[in-house]
Design an enzyme around this catalytic site. Sequence first.
Site, PDB file in Angstrom:
ATOM      1  N   HIS A 341     -19.172  -1.374 -33.568  1.00 26.34           N
ATOM      2  CA  HIS A 341     -18.492  -1.686 -32.315  1.00 26.34           C
ATOM      3  C   HIS A 341     -19.425  -1.648 -31.109  1.00 26.34           C
ATOM      4  O   HIS A 341     -19.116  -2.238 -30.072  1.00 26.34           O
ATOM      5  CB  HIS A 341     -17.327  -0.716 -32.080  1.00 26.34           C
ATOM      6  CG  HIS A 341     -16.132  -1.027 -32.931  1.00 26.34           C
ATOM      7  ND1 HIS A 341     -16.009  -0.587 -34.222  1.00 26.34           N
ATOM      8  CD2 HIS A 341     -15.010  -1.758 -32.678  1.00 26.34           C
ATOM      9  CE1 HIS A 341     -14.873  -1.021 -34.730  1.00 26.34           C
ATOM     10  NE2 HIS A 341     -14.244  -1.745 -33.822  1.00 26.34           N
ATOM     11  N   GLY A 342     -20.505  -0.941 -31.211  1.00 25.54           N
ATOM     12  CA  GLY A 342     -21.418  -0.898 -30.074  1.00 25.54           C
ATOM     13  C   GLY A 342     -22.556   0.063 -30.340  1.00 25.54           C
ATOM     14  O   GLY A 342     -22.440   0.961 -31.177  1.00 25.54           O
TER      15      GLY A 342
END
Lengths: 490, 266
Positions: A341-342
């Site tokens: 996600h990041g």
Amino acid sequence: MDWNDIGRNIFELLNYDSNAPMIFSSGLFWALFLVFLPMYALVRNRRWQMVLFVVVFSLYFYYKSSGWFFLLLVGTSLIDWALSRVMIRLTSRRGRLWCMWGSIVVSLSVLGYFKYANFFLWNWNQMVEGNFQPLDIILPVGISFYTFQSISYIVDVYRGDVRPTESWLDYLFFLSFFPALVAGPIVRADYFLPQLRDKREATVGEIYMGLWLIIVGVVKKAIVADYISQYNDLIFASPTGYSGFESLMGAVGYTMQIYCDFSGYSDMAIGIALIMGFRLGKNFDFPYKSRNLTQFWRQWHISLSSWLRDYLYIPLGGNRKGVVRTYVNNFLTMLIGGLWHGAAWKFVFWGAMHGVGLAVHKACRPWLDRLPRWWIVSAVSWAVTMIYVSLLWIFFRADSWCDSWLIIRNIFTDFSIAYVMPFVEVRGLWCVMMAVIIGSHALPRRWHDAVSQWFVGSPWIVKLIVFMVVVQAVIELMTEEVAPFIYFQF
Amino acid sequence: MRNGYTGLWTLLAISFITIVAVSAFDSINVMGFELKTSGIISRITEPYHGSGCQDESVAVADSMVADTEKISFPVPVDTASQRILLIGDSMLEGLSPRLAAYAKQNGHELYTVIWYSSTSQIWGECDTLSTFIRKFRPTYIMVSLGANELFVRDIERKRDRHVKSILEQIGEIPYLWIGPPNWKEDTGINRLVEKNVAKGAFFLSDGMHFDRARDGAHPTRSSAAEWLDSIARWMPDNCNHPIRLLRPDNGVTSRAKRIIVLQPKK
């Protein structure tokens, strides 16, 4: 009115702008889709023309959002496809394995450089107390999505689950398919490529179901999520400036915002694909109805969780190697899911805590399964799941650990119901939107199905009115007038 | 075009053409409800300015405020403690916390009245400002209005009397009008305000770079704080009634003594 200015303005609109990626709910996409649709309908049954036309449009779509990085997508697809073709000609297992890993390493290296290089550099700096400057890297839009698609393709070809495409253009069509290109769903080759091979007409029902999904997506994304985010952003921007009740509303608001934002965009993508005659599968299935974390992950971002299950959890051993390994595999899968996600520790923590939650649920399952099926048990299960999920969203959204803890501390130490009435009074529209989205979750699925079927079967003029009402609602909240931040506390 | 797509394309095209055609107007009235329009036509027909013309942060952008009309010579700073009344639209969400920190640092009192979605027309048509002036008896007024009127056509004719009405309500009290933080070129609100206010009583924010919140309009909290810092730096040499605004610590925000929130006028 100067025609030169008009021409330049239109050119500027059509050109790459890093601050204005093309999204489905924008007027520009709408206008381009009006051009795309009749041309697509014309070439629909001429396979090569259709594939070429959609690929060109998809690459332009990607160019508008990511500039010249569309060449990276083209390059990645070329390498994957070439290795897949080499792979099927090889008879030795080792050679096939080399091809698969070659493609995976290339895909992950590109993703690693663009998404994680600065993250690793930062961590290295912290460890050695170095003074490296972060690299000037721009993250190409959607790279995480198409990298996972590319990996699933090559692995499926290796496993023999998917027949590799005969032509590179077919593979590029799959990888760059614009409805799913920048924000998913993560399309799997074994599901998508047969649809391309055995192309069939979209029925009128499917076309209007696609329109219905677009409308639902626009309502979720451009009306609800974008509006409620204005208040939520205030809370997360200034965690010390708000009372416990307001912080709680910000956290609950973000829980709903991320669902509406992401599932709304998925709905639009699935709808556009359906109009074109392609099914992308469900990506969200009322995840906030879940009564435990396992169920939540079966209904939230389904294309990602099933990808992680099939290409990470099961290859790691899944639940076939004993209880402890099952928990470890689950934990590792969620950890990597978090990192996907990041590039930040907060995402790792978020994923890890979901991994812990899933392990705890699995461990308690024998006991939980013996509980009576009373409504109060269901209600408590749902509440516990939602509290855990919402709490973890705080870490996902907040800028730092410190901010996350400040918000949580506020909720538990500065909570007063005296804020409730003023809050409702001042943030009326925010409350209405939250009530609508929470209420829609409470409705049975068959009601949602009934409404969509009603829309599909309704007269054309009704569809037009519904569409225009939704567009006007978007304009009311998004036009040049500054949409108000709902409230503030300094 | 194949039959299955004809209905859909017609539906999308009719809606699109309607939305574009209606955007030739600022707003339309349907059965008593004022509906906003998309602004597509004005976006397409506005004079071309190229891209990337704003590139400097407000934090270091002293040069960017040079366009604001200056007084001919610096006026001594009024070092007295002030009772500041800050009024305006939702931009105050960013300005007020930072101004409150300045007030605390410099011994002033800050009263904030935020009226969401408000415009010079809304403030100019009513006596709300006079009421708050009577209530708080400010010695200094700051106005931040104009962000909701950046794209109003023929604005100088439509809003001139409202700007004058606001200034009449302010009367003899020293004031500063903080121009809106343009995210696109306006149709004349900055020019209109500058024309009406006294020399040295208008801070032109247009031309500065702001980090925007996700709505693309409001400056982020930190950018709004830098905006206020720029105003404080501009004041001593350019304002016709500068007050003491020594800079508090970086990033510090505070709360106004009193905050009043007015809901959007419907």
